[in-house]
Design an enzyme around this catalytic site. Structure first.
Site, PDB file in Angstrom:
ATOM      1  N   TRP A 154      -1.396  -7.793  -7.315  1.00 49.34           N
ATOM      2  CA  TRP A 154      -0.531  -8.830  -7.723  1.00 49.34           C
ATOM      3  C   TRP A 154       0.274  -8.575  -8.861  1.00 49.34           C
ATOM      4  O   TRP A 154       1.162  -9.340  -9.292  1.00 49.34           O
ATOM      5  CB  TRP A 154      -1.505 -10.010  -8.007  1.00 49.34           C
ATOM      6  CG  TRP A 154      -2.623  -9.767  -8.857  1.00 49.34           C
ATOM      7  CD1 TRP A 154      -4.118  -9.441  -8.639  1.00 49.34           C
ATOM      8  CD2 TRP A 154      -2.706  -9.443 -10.455  1.00 49.34           C
ATOM      9  NE1 TRP A 154      -4.959  -8.863  -9.685  1.00 49.34           N
ATOM     10  CE2 TRP A 154      -4.187  -9.067 -10.747  1.00 49.34           C
ATOM     11  CE3 TRP A 154      -1.562  -9.389 -11.471  1.00 49.34           C
ATOM     12  CZ2 TRP A 154      -4.316  -8.937 -12.054  1.00 49.34           C
ATOM     13  CZ3 TRP A 154      -2.197  -8.927 -12.656  1.00 49.34           C
ATOM     14  CH2 TRP A 154      -3.396  -8.778 -12.972  1.00 49.34           C
ATOM     15  N   ASN A 155       0.195  -7.601  -9.364  1.00 49.18           N
ATOM     16  CA  ASN A 155       0.877  -7.304 -10.799  1.00 49.18           C
ATOM     17  C   ASN A 155       2.401  -7.130 -10.430  1.00 49.18           C
ATOM     18  O   ASN A 155       3.383  -7.566 -11.198  1.00 49.18           O
ATOM     19  CB  ASN A 155       0.323  -6.417 -11.851  1.00 49.18           C
ATOM     20  CG  ASN A 155       0.384  -4.953 -11.154  1.00 49.18           C
ATOM     21  OD1 ASN A 155       0.194  -4.869  -9.722  1.00 49.18           O
ATOM     22  ND2 ASN A 155       0.138  -3.974 -11.838  1.00 49.18           N
ATOM     23  N   LYS A 178      -0.859  -6.165   3.786  1.00 50.88           N
ATOM     24  CA  LYS A 178      -1.946  -7.227   3.687  1.00 50.88           C
ATOM     25  C   LYS A 178      -1.782  -7.217   1.823  1.00 50.88           C
ATOM     26  O   LYS A 178      -2.328  -6.517   1.335  1.00 50.88           O
ATOM     27  CB  LYS A 178      -3.216  -6.792   3.731  1.00 50.88           C
ATOM     28  CG  LYS A 178      -4.191  -7.646   4.265  1.00 50.88           C
ATOM     29  CD  LYS A 178      -5.022  -8.270   2.926  1.00 50.88           C
ATOM     30  CE  LYS A 178      -5.520  -7.491   2.008  1.00 50.88           C
ATOM     31  NZ  LYS A 178      -5.470  -8.535   0.739  1.00 50.88           N
ATOM     32  N   PRO A 179      -1.103  -8.353   1.364  1.00 49.63           N
ATOM     33  CA  PRO A 179      -1.037  -8.460  -0.025  1.00 49.63           C
ATOM     34  C   PRO A 179      -2.147  -9.163  -0.458  1.00 49.63           C
ATOM     35  O   PRO A 179      -3.017  -9.602   0.209  1.00 49.63           O
ATOM     36  CB  PRO A 179       0.439  -9.526  -0.263  1.00 49.63           C
ATOM     37  CG  PRO A 179       0.531 -10.079   1.237  1.00 49.63           C
ATOM     38  CD  PRO A 179      -0.532  -9.356   2.362  1.00 49.63           C
ATOM     39  N   GLY A 231      -4.084  -0.726  -6.362  1.00 45.13           N
ATOM     40  CA  GLY A 231      -5.246  -1.469  -6.879  1.00 45.13           C
ATOM     41  C   GLY A 231      -6.308  -0.801  -7.735  1.00 45.13           C
ATOM     42  O   GLY A 231      -5.874   0.293  -8.203  1.00 45.13           O
ATOM     43  N   SER A 232      -7.540  -1.425  -7.942  1.00 44.16           N
ATOM     44  CA  SER A 232      -8.273  -0.800  -8.795  1.00 44.16           C
ATOM     45  C   SER A 232      -9.042   0.321  -8.261  1.00 44.16           C
ATOM     46  O   SER A 232      -8.963   0.507  -7.013  1.00 44.16           O
ATOM     47  CB  SER A 232      -9.319  -1.935  -9.247  1.00 44.16           C
ATOM     48  OG  SER A 232     -10.028  -2.472  -8.080  1.00 44.16           O
ATOM     49  N   GLU A 253      -2.943   4.353  -5.151  1.00 37.99           N
ATOM     50  CA  GLU A 253      -2.285   4.270  -6.687  1.00 37.99           C
ATOM     51  C   GLU A 253      -3.279   3.172  -7.466  1.00 37.99           C
ATOM     52  O   GLU A 253      -3.516   2.168  -6.986  1.00 37.99           O
ATOM     53  CB  GLU A 253      -0.875   3.860  -6.774  1.00 37.99           C
ATOM     54  CG  GLU A 253       0.218   4.769  -6.206  1.00 37.99           C
ATOM     55  CD  GLU A 253       0.323   6.300  -6.841  1.00 37.99           C
ATOM     56  OE1 GLU A 253      -0.600   6.366  -8.095  1.00 37.99           O
ATOM     57  OE2 GLU A 253       0.585   7.056  -6.391  1.00 37.99           O
ATOM     58  N   LEU A 254      -4.302   3.992  -8.261  1.00 38.28           N
ATOM     59  CA  LEU A 254      -5.344   3.049  -8.874  1.00 38.28           C
ATOM     60  C   LEU A 254      -5.006   2.862 -10.402  1.00 38.28           C
ATOM     61  O   LEU A 254      -4.025   2.802 -10.788  1.00 38.28           O
ATOM     62  CB  LEU A 254      -6.468   3.970  -8.400  1.00 38.28           C
ATOM     63  CG  LEU A 254      -6.481   4.105  -6.846  1.00 38.28           C
ATOM     64  CD1 LEU A 254      -7.832   5.133  -6.627  1.00 38.28           C
ATOM     65  CD2 LEU A 254      -6.737   2.811  -5.980  1.00 38.28           C
ATOM     66  N   CYS A 287      -0.329  -0.787 -14.502  1.00 38.56           N
ATOM     67  CA  CYS A 287      -1.129   0.226 -14.430  1.00 38.56           C
ATOM     68  C   CYS A 287      -0.811   1.363 -15.454  1.00 38.56           C
ATOM     69  O   CYS A 287      -1.425   2.081 -15.972  1.00 38.56           O
ATOM     70  CB  CYS A 287      -1.279   1.101 -12.954  1.00 38.56           C
ATOM     71  SG  CYS A 287       0.425   1.210 -12.421  1.00 38.56           S
ATOM     72  N   GLU A 389     -10.131  -0.286 -18.574  1.00 38.27           N
ATOM     73  CA  GLU A 389      -8.752  -0.941 -18.171  1.00 38.27           C
ATOM     74  C   GLU A 389      -8.622  -2.454 -18.483  1.00 38.27           C
ATOM     75  O   GLU A 389      -9.485  -3.199 -17.910  1.00 38.27           O
ATOM     76  CB  GLU A 389      -8.568  -0.774 -16.742  1.00 38.27           C
ATOM     77  CG  GLU A 389      -7.033  -0.932 -16.437  1.00 38.27           C
ATOM     78  CD  GLU A 389      -6.593  -0.805 -14.887  1.00 38.27           C
ATOM     79  OE1 GLU A 389      -7.633  -1.153 -14.064  1.00 38.27           O
ATOM     80  OE2 GLU A 389      -5.396  -0.409 -14.643  1.00 38.27           O
TER      81      GLU A 389
HETATM   82  P1  NAD Z   1      -7.640  -4.944  -6.578  1.00 41.98           P
HETATM   83  O1  NAD Z   1      -8.170  -3.642  -6.080  1.00 41.98           O
HETATM   84  O2  NAD Z   1      -8.548  -6.060  -6.485  1.00 41.98           O
HETATM   85  O3  NAD Z   1      -7.040  -5.453  -5.126  1.00 41.98           O
HETATM   86  C1  NAD Z   1      -5.938  -4.562  -4.651  1.00 41.98           C
HETATM   87  C2  NAD Z   1      -5.809  -5.060  -3.103  1.00 41.98           C
HETATM   88  O4  NAD Z   1      -6.705  -4.429  -2.316  1.00 41.98           O
HETATM   89  C3  NAD Z   1      -5.619  -6.551  -2.988  1.00 41.98           C
HETATM   90  O5  NAD Z   1      -4.783  -6.694  -1.854  1.00 41.98           O
HETATM   91  C4  NAD Z   1      -6.959  -6.801  -2.416  1.00 41.98           C
HETATM   92  O6  NAD Z   1      -7.006  -7.770  -1.324  1.00 41.98           O
HETATM   93  C5  NAD Z   1      -7.217  -5.566  -1.604  1.00 41.98           C
HETATM   94  N1  NAD Z   1      -8.763  -5.217  -1.469  1.00 41.98           N
HETATM   95  C6  NAD Z   1      -9.816  -5.431  -2.135  1.00 41.98           C
HETATM   96  N2  NAD Z   1     -10.765  -5.192  -1.718  1.00 41.98           N
HETATM   97  C7  NAD Z   1     -10.684  -4.496  -0.775  1.00 41.98           C
HETATM   98  C8  NAD Z   1     -11.512  -3.819   0.402  1.00 41.98           C
HETATM   99  N3  NAD Z   1     -12.761  -3.660   0.241  1.00 41.98           N
HETATM  100  N4  NAD Z   1     -10.845  -3.535   1.531  1.00 41.98           N
HETATM  101  C9  NAD Z   1      -9.732  -3.354   1.580  1.00 41.98           C
HETATM  102  N5  NAD Z   1      -8.716  -3.922   0.740  1.00 41.98           N
HETATM  103  C10 NAD Z   1      -9.225  -4.471  -0.427  1.00 41.98           C
HETATM  104  O7  NAD Z   1      -6.562  -4.847  -7.741  1.00 41.98           O
HETATM  105  P2  NAD Z   1      -5.663  -5.857  -8.155  1.00 41.98           P
HETATM  106  O8  NAD Z   1      -6.705  -6.836  -8.850  1.00 41.98           O
HETATM  107  O9  NAD Z   1      -5.037  -6.627  -7.028  1.00 41.98           O
HETATM  108  O10 NAD Z   1      -4.880  -5.113  -8.926  1.00 41.98           O
HETATM  109  C11 NAD Z   1      -4.949  -4.674 -10.307  1.00 41.98           C
HETATM  110  C12 NAD Z   1      -5.094  -3.258 -10.302  1.00 41.98           C
HETATM  111  O11 NAD Z   1      -4.181  -2.304  -9.625  1.00 41.98           O
HETATM  112  C13 NAD Z   1      -5.359  -2.421 -11.503  1.00 41.98           C
HETATM  113  O12 NAD Z   1      -6.541  -1.485 -11.479  1.00 41.98           O
HETATM  114  C14 NAD Z   1      -4.194  -1.916 -11.633  1.00 41.98           C
HETATM  115  O13 NAD Z   1      -4.168  -0.626 -12.676  1.00 41.98           O
HETATM  116  C15 NAD Z   1      -3.927  -1.363 -10.299  1.00 41.98           C
HETATM  117  N6  NAD Z   1      -2.586  -0.926 -10.114  1.00 41.98           N
HETATM  118  C16 NAD Z   1      -2.401   0.443  -9.993  1.00 41.98           C
HETATM  119  C17 NAD Z   1      -0.929   0.688  -9.927  1.00 41.98           C
HETATM  120  C18 NAD Z   1      -0.526   2.290  -9.751  1.00 41.98           C
HETATM  121  O14 NAD Z   1       0.567   2.540  -9.234  1.00 41.98           O
HETATM  122  N7  NAD Z   1      -1.265   2.982  -9.998  1.00 41.98           N
HETATM  123  C19 NAD Z   1       0.088  -0.107 -10.050  1.00 41.98           C
HETATM  124  C20 NAD Z   1      -0.141  -1.079 -10.090  1.00 41.98           C
HETATM  125  C21 NAD Z   1      -1.610  -1.839 -10.385  1.00 41.98           C
END
Ligand code: NAD
Length: 486
Positions: A154-155, A178-179, A231-232, A253-254, A287, A389
């Site tokens: 979402w960021n 899948k956003p 994501g995370s 990318e985490l 991130c 984080e």
């Molecule tokens: P999140 O991990 O909660 O979710 C990311 C995505 O994964 C969402 O679309 C979510 O619905 C999906 N998801 C969640 N659980 C899942 C599962 N079990 N199976 C499949 N999909 C699943 O992350 P967030 O809170 O949306 O975003 C913030 C995180 O993203 C932070 O940790 C941040 O550091 C990271 N991030 C990393 C980068 C990078 O390029 N390294 C860039 C931006 C954000």
């Protein structure tokens, strides 16, 4: 009263905008006011099946085009999306809280990324091999992997989608996006706008629903050949495990916990501006945010004072009504809670709160997820702000005396995404940038992500890479063709 009409969007499958098969919907809330500002369908397994089948069907014709043909189509589509930047940027500002000027510019940047990769697709080269026998011919060519599942956070809801969508489309893949449920509107509308701009039906599909249900089903669908996710780190681990069971290609990318080292000889005005930019932009919800600063003892106080002054000048408000404001609300209430918890943890362990540490005062901020840019000093490695984080506008400072100790402090983390160095000395530049355990090192700037530079998280920060011309190969598979002539 909400000044912005609610946006009720549909799934985007095979070029059509349509509701979920069972009609279920989920609300989207404004981080500025808490009000419902829109809704999206909660896709069923039948909707997922329809989206994957649409992508699978479209793959036959999309992958059969030449990369030159795909480039023309992608560029036409992005030209159309650019005309929609105001609408798409508004959706993003509405759901994410990012000021409108920054949201609009994210749409333009995402189009630039798609265009960059459309041109890169034309430059994918295989090779020929000398052979052991004069009657053999041997060459290697690349072919698209197939249907890709793109899972986004979402960021930066559209930018981070474009880092995946760009190379996927250019390579000849089709996608199911899948956003996240926090910010589903802008990515959904972005995909629909690409189709409206001439991207063939079924090439870019988008479905909305929970990560743990819909996301996992997407990963495990037998027709999905590759998963790209931002994501995370915990979610990344889970996704990698699921994909491993089917031996799928994966790029992740985490999370990050990014250090900045400010040397004794650094340009302090520049370093302060960059700490403000990378520490607080998008309320620290990046991130690549600077989370912790290691400042040489001799310049620490002067640097902190510069950062404090700039932080206190930052304007905060509803970025929809005031598009040029520096900071909007944080995207979620959880983000505020984590920021507060990290500040309390640091102060309880001996840190000094220099500025921020709470929501801004006043009625205008009462209902939104606002948090002031926060600076903490006298931090130590065991504090959460220096280790976990925060994903909020909180930066911790610690002093160092020798370059070796700065490197040790900076590397003492599970993450390895980005590290920043501020120095005017060439030797320090080389020594520090080579020693830092991060996929990206920025020396004297904060312009982290560029289309041409690979973004590859080390340690818990990633798997595979995004951006740069190499990213196209994350969506291609090599094929060795060897022919015996008669
Ligand atoms: P999140 O991990 O909660 O979710 C990311 C995505 O994964 C969402 O679309 C979510 O619905 C999906 N998801 C969640 N659980 C899942 C599962 N079990 N199976 C499949 N999909 C699943 O992350 P967030 O809170 O949306 O975003 C913030 C995180 O993203 C932070 O940790 C941040 O550091 C990271 N991030 C990393 C980068 C990078 O390029 N390294 C860039 C931006 C954000």
């Amino acid at each position: 009263m909400n000044a912005h009409p609610p946006a009720h969007l549909e799934l985007h499958i095979s070029g059509q905008n349509r509701p979920a098969t069972d009609g279920a919907r989920q609300e989207v809330h404004s981080p500025a006011t808490g009000e419902v500002v829109g809704s999206v369908p909660r896709a069923t397994s039948a909707d997922l099946e329809a989206a994957v089948q649409a992508a699978h069907t479209a793959f036959q014709s999309w992958s059969a085009l030449t990369s030159y043909e795909r480039e023309k189509i992608i560029r036409r589509a992005t030209a159309h999306v650019r005309t929609q930047a105001d609408y798409l940027g508004r959706l993003m500002a509405l759901e994410q809280g990012k000021p409108l000027a920054q949201s609009r510019s994210e749409i333009g940047g995402a189009c630039d990324t798609l265009d960059y990769y459309a041109a890169e697709g034309v430059r994918v080269e295989g090779w020929t091999n000398p052979t052991e026998d004069r009657n053999y011919r041997s060459w290697v060519q690349y072919q698209p992997v197939g249907v890709c599942g793109l899972i986004t956070p979402w960021n930066y809801p559209v930018s981070l989608l474009s880092w995946k969508l760009g190379p996927a489309l250019a390579a000849g893949c089709t996608v199911v996006v899948k956003p996240t449920s926090v910010t589903p509107l802008s990515p959904l509308a972005f995909c629909a706008a690409l189709t409206a701009g001439g991207l063939p039906a079924g090439v870019a599909n988008a479905i909305t629903g929970s990560g743990s249900v819909l996301g996992e089903a997407l990963i495990q669908h037998r027709l999905v050949a590759k998963i790209a996710m931002t994501g995370s780190s915990d979610t990344g681990r889970r996704i990698l495990g699921l994909a491993a069971a089917q031996l799928k290609k994966v790029s992740l990318e985490l999370g990050g916990q990014c250090p900045a080292i400010v040397c004794a000889d650094a340009d302090l005005d520049l370093a302060a501006r960059m700490i403000i930019y990378k520490g607080f932009r998008n309320c620290g919800q990046s991130c690549s945010s600077i989370n912790r600063v290691y400042a040489h003892t001799s310049i620490h106080d002067a640097l902190v004072e510069r950062v404090r002054v700039l932080a206190e000048k930052m304007s905060i408000g509803d970025g929809l009504t005031d598009p040029q404001v520096d900071l909007g609300p944080m995207a979620t209430a959880d983000g505020v809670q984590t920021s507060l918890a990290h500040v309390h943890d640091a102060v309880s362990l001996g840190a000094t709160l220099i500025t921020g540490g709470a929501a801004p005062a006043g009625e205008a901020f009462a209902r939104g997820h606002y948090f002031r840019p926060t600076v903490l000093t006298q931090c130590t490695p065991e504090m959460k702000v220096m280790r976990d984080e925060t994903f909020g506008p909180v930066v911790g400072f610690q002093t160092f005396d020798t370059t070796e100790s700065a490197i040790a402090l900076a590397n003492d983390t599970a993450y390895g995404l980005v590290a920043y160095v501020f120095t005017q000395d060439f030797n320090a530049t080389v020594r520090l940038s080579e020693a830092l355990e991060a996929g990206t090192v920025c020396v004297n700037h904060g312009a982290v992500n560029t289309n041409y530079g690979p973004y590859a998280g080390w340690k818990d920060s990633g798997y595979g890479l995004e951006l740069s011309r190499r990213a196209v190969f994350e969506y291609l598979k090599p094929k060795h063709i060897k022919v015996a002539l008669r």
